[in-house]
Design a protein around this motif. Structure first.
Motif, mmCIF file in Angstrom:
data_model
loop_
_atom_site.group_PDB
_atom_site.id
_atom_site.type_symbol
_atom_site.label_atom_id
_atom_site.label_comp_id
_atom_site.label_asym_id
_atom_site.label_seq_id
_atom_site.Cartn_x
_atom_site.Cartn_y
_atom_site.Cartn_z
ATOM 1 N N ARG A 193 16.123 87.040 42.912
ATOM 2 C CA ARG A 193 16.113 87.805 43.978
ATOM 3 C C ARG A 193 14.459 87.586 44.825
ATOM 4 N NH1 ARG A 193 21.062 88.486 45.723
ATOM 5 N NH2 ARG A 193 19.905 89.923 47.643
ATOM 6 N N THR A 194 14.529 86.859 46.521
ATOM 7 C CA THR A 194 13.740 86.728 47.041
ATOM 8 C C THR A 194 13.906 87.328 48.633
ATOM 9 O OG1 THR A 194 13.437 84.840 46.050
ATOM 10 C CG2 THR A 194 12.124 85.318 48.176
ATOM 11 N N ARG A 195 12.958 87.728 49.293
ATOM 12 C CA ARG A 195 13.487 88.502 50.374
ATOM 13 C C ARG A 195 12.149 87.716 50.876
ATOM 14 N NH1 ARG A 195 10.900 93.280 51.093
ATOM 15 N NH2 ARG A 195 13.483 94.494 50.440
ATOM 16 N N VAL A 196 12.767 86.872 52.449
ATOM 17 C CA VAL A 196 12.105 86.006 53.458
ATOM 18 C C VAL A 196 11.982 86.296 54.559
ATOM 19 C CG1 VAL A 196 12.838 84.132 54.134
ATOM 20 C CG2 VAL A 196 13.788 84.028 52.142
ATOM 21 N N GLN A 197 10.912 86.748 54.637
ATOM 22 C CA GLN A 197 10.225 87.656 55.675
ATOM 23 C C GLN A 197 9.561 86.142 57.027
ATOM 24 O OE1 GLN A 197 7.595 89.922 53.224
ATOM 25 N NE2 GLN A 197 8.628 91.765 54.974
ATOM 26 N N ALA A 226 5.378 82.181 61.200
ATOM 27 C CA ALA A 226 4.892 82.178 59.195
ATOM 28 C C ALA A 226 6.345 82.577 58.582
ATOM 29 C CB ALA A 226 3.849 82.896 59.111
ATOM 30 N N ILE A 227 6.225 82.025 57.286
ATOM 31 C CA ILE A 227 7.666 82.429 56.760
ATOM 32 C C ILE A 227 6.997 82.590 55.572
ATOM 33 C CG2 ILE A 227 9.452 81.635 55.275
ATOM 34 C CD1 ILE A 227 9.820 79.114 57.601
ATOM 35 N N ALA A 228 7.158 84.180 54.466
ATOM 36 C CA ALA A 228 6.714 84.345 53.927
ATOM 37 C C ALA A 228 7.620 85.073 51.788
ATOM 38 C CB ALA A 228 5.794 86.181 53.722
ATOM 39 N N LEU A 229 7.846 84.995 51.250
ATOM 40 C CA LEU A 229 8.400 84.924 50.558
ATOM 41 C C LEU A 229 8.096 85.812 49.459
ATOM 42 C CD1 LEU A 229 10.393 81.174 49.319
ATOM 43 C CD2 LEU A 229 10.506 82.988 50.723
ATOM 44 N N ARG A 230 8.863 86.889 49.164
ATOM 45 C CA ARG A 230 9.176 87.899 48.615
ATOM 46 C C ARG A 230 9.328 87.950 47.136
ATOM 47 N NH1 ARG A 230 4.179 88.277 50.696
ATOM 48 N NH2 ARG A 230 3.897 89.506 52.305
ATOM 49 N N PRO A 231 8.824 87.931 45.781
ATOM 50 C CA PRO A 231 9.697 87.636 44.905
ATOM 51 C C PRO A 231 10.535 89.513 44.977
ATOM 52 C CG PRO A 231 7.467 86.908 44.519
ATOM 53 C CD PRO A 231 7.794 87.116 45.038
ATOM 54 N N LEU A 232 11.824 89.569 44.062
ATOM 55 C CA LEU A 232 12.211 91.568 44.219
ATOM 56 C C LEU A 232 12.904 91.227 42.933
ATOM 57 C CD1 LEU A 232 14.273 91.526 47.521
ATOM 58 C CD2 LEU A 232 11.683 92.127 47.511
ATOM 59 N N GLU A 259 12.014 89.110 61.420
ATOM 60 C CA GLU A 259 12.987 89.213 60.783
ATOM 61 C C GLU A 259 13.063 89.161 59.310
ATOM 62 O OE1 GLU A 259 16.515 90.035 61.773
ATOM 63 O OE2 GLU A 259 15.006 90.021 64.217
ATOM 64 N N GLN A 260 14.515 89.131 58.968
ATOM 65 C CA GLN A 260 13.782 89.047 57.450
ATOM 66 C C GLN A 260 15.033 89.042 56.968
ATOM 67 O OE1 GLN A 260 11.541 92.496 55.444
ATOM 68 N NE2 GLN A 260 12.741 93.743 55.407
ATOM 69 N N ILE A 261 15.666 88.688 55.473
ATOM 70 C CA ILE A 261 16.905 88.330 54.362
ATOM 71 C C ILE A 261 16.243 88.353 53.177
ATOM 72 C CG2 ILE A 261 17.252 85.721 54.119
ATOM 73 C CD1 ILE A 261 19.799 86.563 55.115
ATOM 74 N N GLU A 262 17.377 89.188 51.884
ATOM 75 C CA GLU A 262 17.276 89.431 50.873
ATOM 76 C C GLU A 262 18.012 87.482 50.283
ATOM 77 O OE1 GLU A 262 17.822 92.688 48.571
ATOM 78 O OE2 GLU A 262 16.246 93.736 50.005
ATOM 79 N N ILE A 263 17.337 87.042 49.568
ATOM 80 C CA ILE A 263 18.604 85.890 49.229
ATOM 81 C C ILE A 263 18.471 85.873 47.129
ATOM 82 C CG2 ILE A 263 18.547 83.242 48.935
ATOM 83 C CD1 ILE A 263 17.223 82.826 51.778
ATOM 84 N N GLY A 264 19.791 85.801 47.060
ATOM 85 C CA GLY A 264 20.053 85.955 46.084
ATOM 86 C C GLY A 264 20.004 84.521 44.938
#
Length: 144
Positions: free
Chosen positions: A94-98, A84-90, A6-11
């Motif tokens: 803003r960050t995508r959490v996978q 696993a939890i991966a963070l991707r700066p957007l 799953e993933q979500i974008e966080i502000g």
């Protein structure tokens, strides 16, 4: 072994989001069923989880990888779960959490109860989505 992603974008910036992932005492605020949680050293957490009208305690071991962008975890003495939890700066703020979770369906049903097969997979998926939404709300509220 079954896998859920799953993933979500966080502000919020990745650094702030990463910091929240490491606040073990806040897990009951966004992880469904966790009644109490506390750190046991820098790479271990103790969790008290609601289970079918009662509760069960177990430990999880965490490993930080990728210079503050990937956290892996696995249960130590509870049901065989890992992920696993991966963070991707957007970009700015803003960050995508996978999230990736691996579990043994029969073991999860034995420990937590509930349905089997598709019903169990659907329930786990709904729970993880809800947890991510609650995590997003927690992080974004603290950024305001």
């Amino acid at each position: 072994m079954s896998t859920l992603e799953e993933q979500i974008e966080i502000g919020a910036p990745a650094d702030a989001t990463w910091e929240h992932l490491h606040r073990v005492v806040d897990y009951p605020r966004f992880v469904d069923g966790v009644l109490h949680a506390h750190a046991r050293g820098s790479h271990r957490a103790h969790l008290d989880v609601a289970v079918d009208g009662g509760h069960r305690e177990f430990d999880a071991y965490f490993t930080d990888l990728g210079r503050g962008r990937v956290m892996t975890w696995q249960t130590v003495d509870g049901p065989p779960l890992r992920g696993a939890i991966a963070l991707r700066p957007l970009g700015a703020g803003r960050t995508r959490v996978q999230v990736r979770i691996e579990y043994e369906p029969a073991a999860v049903a034995e420990v937590f109860g509930g349905g089997h097969g598709f019903a169990q997979a659907s329930a786990i998926e709904r729970t993880v989505r809800s947890d991510l939404e609650q995590f997003k709300q927690l992080v974004e509220d603290e950024q305001r």
